[in-house]
Design an enzyme around this catalytic site. Structure first.
Site, PDB file in Angstrom:
ATOM      1  N   ASP A  63      28.386  -3.410  49.362  1.00  0.00           N
ATOM      2  CA  ASP A  63      27.697  -2.791  48.237  1.00  0.00           C
ATOM      3  C   ASP A  63      28.169  -3.336  46.885  1.00  0.00           C
ATOM      4  O   ASP A  63      29.154  -4.081  46.814  1.00  0.00           O
ATOM      5  CB  ASP A  63      27.879  -1.268  48.286  1.00  0.00           C
ATOM      6  CG  ASP A  63      29.315  -0.849  48.624  1.00  0.00           C
ATOM      7  OD1 ASP A  63      30.224  -1.680  48.493  1.00  0.00           O
ATOM      8  OD2 ASP A  63      29.505   0.308  49.027  1.00  0.00           O
ATOM      9  N   ASP A 132      32.845  12.581  51.013  1.00  0.00           N
ATOM     10  CA  ASP A 132      31.638  13.280  51.475  1.00  0.00           C
ATOM     11  C   ASP A 132      31.063  12.650  52.749  1.00  0.00           C
ATOM     12  O   ASP A 132      29.943  12.960  53.146  1.00  0.00           O
ATOM     13  CB  ASP A 132      30.581  13.317  50.360  1.00  0.00           C
ATOM     14  CG  ASP A 132      30.146  11.929  49.901  1.00  0.00           C
ATOM     15  OD1 ASP A 132      30.599  10.914  50.493  1.00  0.00           O
ATOM     16  OD2 ASP A 132      29.341  11.847  48.954  1.00  0.00           O
ATOM     17  N   HIS A 134      30.399   9.399  53.211  1.00  0.00           N
ATOM     18  CA  HIS A 134      29.535   8.225  53.047  1.00  0.00           C
ATOM     19  C   HIS A 134      30.210   6.959  53.569  1.00  0.00           C
ATOM     20  O   HIS A 134      31.436   6.854  53.596  1.00  0.00           O
ATOM     21  CB  HIS A 134      29.047   8.052  51.594  1.00  0.00           C
ATOM     22  CG  HIS A 134      30.053   7.565  50.602  1.00  0.00           C
ATOM     23  ND1 HIS A 134      30.492   8.318  49.543  1.00  0.00           N
ATOM     24  CD2 HIS A 134      30.686   6.365  50.472  1.00  0.00           C
ATOM     25  CE1 HIS A 134      31.337   7.628  48.819  1.00  0.00           C
ATOM     26  NE2 HIS A 134      31.488   6.429  49.359  1.00  0.00           N
ATOM     27  N   GLU A 139      25.035   7.766  50.696  1.00  0.00           N
ATOM     28  CA  GLU A 139      25.436   9.139  50.433  1.00  0.00           C
ATOM     29  C   GLU A 139      24.785  10.086  51.449  1.00  0.00           C
ATOM     30  O   GLU A 139      23.851   9.699  52.161  1.00  0.00           O
ATOM     31  CB  GLU A 139      25.014   9.512  49.003  1.00  0.00           C
ATOM     32  CG  GLU A 139      25.711   8.702  47.908  1.00  0.00           C
ATOM     33  CD  GLU A 139      27.162   9.129  47.675  1.00  0.00           C
ATOM     34  OE1 GLU A 139      27.825   9.605  48.620  1.00  0.00           O
ATOM     35  OE2 GLU A 139      27.636   8.948  46.532  1.00  0.00           O
TER      36      GLU A 139
END
Ligand code: GLP
Length: 252
Positions: A63, A132, A134, A139
């Protein structure tokens, strides 16, 4: 999934480095999927120390932040060159990261996917995990079949990544990330996570239901995943005794 619990982050990083080095030795032009964040830094130090041959190795990073120039100190381009590429004999032409400054994001993402395919696919994908759950920058509620595309970060991820940027206000809101489907195409996946802050995400990813609310849970559907974690990150696993026992009693 093979869950490998080690007493320290250094020990878990060494296990991950053994896996990556094994692929690099077996296939000198292997395609590595690489991750950023603090977690893989020890793994990269370990790979550098091993003086492996990177001349033919190809890499694709997961990313990049939209809007950051490659030479911005917090761009994943910079992070990768500073922490890994400049220390090994890799050919610059074989290094791939999404371009955060592309004018046509959709076309660029399709091209990134095409380049991975043209390289023959990713042999081994390194992953960290967000608090979280990810992976990459997929996400919660990302499609489990998603491909490389633009995503909007959650407030939690922007807060988690704020220290590197000197405050949340400076963290970009958008990113380009390989999709979960892209990640799942890798032949082998190594997920690494350290520290108590990752315990909840690891428990949800490894033992929770496969659900888009925990993107890393998709990895339960992949046939070759190794999860290399330290004791604190393993704290909330219900079956940790079994995972340790399995690792200590592997068939010869
Ligand atoms: C970042 C990256 C992920 C990384 C995660 C955790 O946002 N996009 O690839 O795994 O967050 O980062 P860290 O290892 O610093 O906790």
């Amino acid at each position: 999934m093979e869950i490998i619990i080690q007493p320290t982050a250094d020990a878990a990083s060494r296990v991950a480095a053994d896996l990556v080095a094994g692929v690099m030795r077996a296939k000198p032009d292997a395609v590595l999927g690489l991750a950023t964040g603090r977690t893989p830094l020890r793994l990269y130090q370990e790979l550098i120390a091993r003086k492996l041959d990177w001349r033919k190795i190809r890499t694709f990073n997961l990313d990049e932040y939209v809007g950051l120039a490659p030479d911005h100190a917090e761009s994943f381009h910079s992070v990768m060159w500073t922490n890994l590429f400049q220390h090994v004999n890799i050919d610059r032409a074989n290094v791939h990261l999404p371009d955060g400054q592309t004018r046509d994001i959709a076309a660029h993402c399709e091209e990134y996917e095409a380049k991975i395919r043209a390289a023959g696919g990713i042999d081994i994908q390194i992953l960290g995990i967000g608090t979280d759950g990810h992976i990459g920058f997929n996400e919660p509620m990302s499609s489990l079949a998603s491909r490389t595309r633009i995503k909007t970060l959650t407030g939690q991820t922007r807060r988690d990544n704020a220290p590197a940027f000197g405050g949340e206000a400076h963290v970009p809101k958008h990113v380009i990330t390989m999709g979960i489907g892209t990640i799942m195409d890798a032949r082998q996946i190594v997920l690494i996570a350290f520290g108590d802050a990752k315990a909840r995400a690891i428990a949800a990813a490894v033992e929770g239901p496969v659900a888009a609310i925990t993107p890393a849970s998709a990895l339960q559907l992949h046939p070759v995943v190794k999860v290399c974690i330290d004791d604190p990150a393993a704290r909330l696993l219900q079956r940790s005794d079994y995972y340790r026992w399995v690792y200590e009693n592997k068939p010869s």
